[in-house]
Design an enzyme around this catalytic site. Structure first.
Site, PDB file in Angstrom:
ATOM      1  CD  GLU A  77      -0.664  -0.899  -8.026  1.00 59.37           C
ATOM      2  OE1 GLU A  77      -1.526  -1.573  -8.621  1.00 59.37           O
ATOM      3  OE2 GLU A  77      -0.528   0.322  -8.179  1.00 59.37           O
ATOM      4  CB  SER A  94       0.805   2.981 -10.525  1.00 61.48           C
ATOM      5  OG  SER A  94       0.097   3.635 -11.555  1.00 61.48           O
ATOM      6  NE  ARG A 121      -4.895   0.611  -8.287  1.00 58.05           N
ATOM      7  CZ  ARG A 121      -4.028   1.409  -8.872  1.00 58.05           C
ATOM      8  NH1 ARG A 121      -2.753   1.276  -8.636  1.00 58.05           N
ATOM      9  NH2 ARG A 121      -4.444   2.339  -9.710  1.00 58.05           N
TER      10      ARG A 121
END
Length: 232
Positions: free
Chosen positions: A211, A107, A29
């Site tokens: 995120e 997410s 990520r």
């Protein structure tokens, strides 16, 4: 490992630029586009170099289990693509106008990567709350690092699927997604995200990191999520 190059517009200079795949700093990520180039890049093209006949990379345990259940022999790329889309659709992570749970940015929090000492502290917190630490899902994240699912932590902290706060809610299909139930403002999203983050930190001692990119706010992400609001 299949990205050969990324082409983008540098928003600061207006120039067209490119980076080779090994210059992008890809990690879990993470990349340079979230690091030293954050908020500067508008990606226009990505070039991939694939190997004909190469096997698909089934790295996620859930995908591995699904492939074992549904595919005999060596899975094709097309078959794996279908499995991935099916799994994402079951979590409302594929756009569908008929599914209100897809009104999210995906997410919202990243899975935390915990050191051995942080993992020990989390297990103590779980025992104090009456949970069996052995039941906690965990995955290797590198030497001395363990990845723990943020979704699991959120649920243990008392925020379950469907938990609503005004015009926003946690998705009924995936506890990592924050859903716009209709006419929600950015401040509504921040209020729920901040409440979840504080609840996990206060109850389990883990500070979740968001995120999505935050664009157009006057304050930094930490202060926005600290009080869960943004004055317009």
């Amino acid at each position: 490992e299949t990205v050969e190059s990324v082409h983008f517009i540098d928003r600061a200079s207006g120039e067209l630029r490119s980076l080779a795949g090994d210059e992008c700093g890809f990690a879990y990520r993470q990349s340079r586009f979230k690091g030293d180039l954050a908020d500067r890049c508008l990606v226009t093209e990505v070039h991939f170099r694939l190997r004909r006949g190469a096997p698909p990379a089934l790295r996620y345990p859930e995908l591995q289990r699904k492939a074992e259940e549904c595919i005999d022999g060596r899975p094709s790329l097309a078959a794996v693509s279908g499995l991935v889309l099916g799994l994402r659709r079951s979590k409302a992570m594929v756009l569908d106008p008929d599914d209100p749970d897809t009104r999210s940015v995906g997410s919202f929090f990243m899975n935390p990567l915990l050191s051995d000492s942080a993992l020990d502290q989390l297990e103590v917190r779980l025992e104090d709350r009456g949970f069996d630490p052995a039941s906690m899902p965990r995955y290797p994240g590198g030497e001395g690092i363990t990845k723990v699912p943020a979704a699991w932590l959120i649920e243990q902290a008392g925020f379950h699927k469907g938990h609503a706060m005004g015009p926003v809610a946690i998705s009924s299909k995936h506890s990592l997604a924050i859903v716009n139930r209709g006419a929600a403002r950015a401040s509504d999203i921040l209020a729920l995200a901040g409440a979840i983050r504080r609840g996990v930190n206060e109850g389990l001692g883990v500070l979740l990191q968001p995120e999505p990119r935050f664009v157009g706010f006057e304050r930094d992400v930490e202060s926005l999520l600290e009080d869960g609001s943004q004055k317009d």
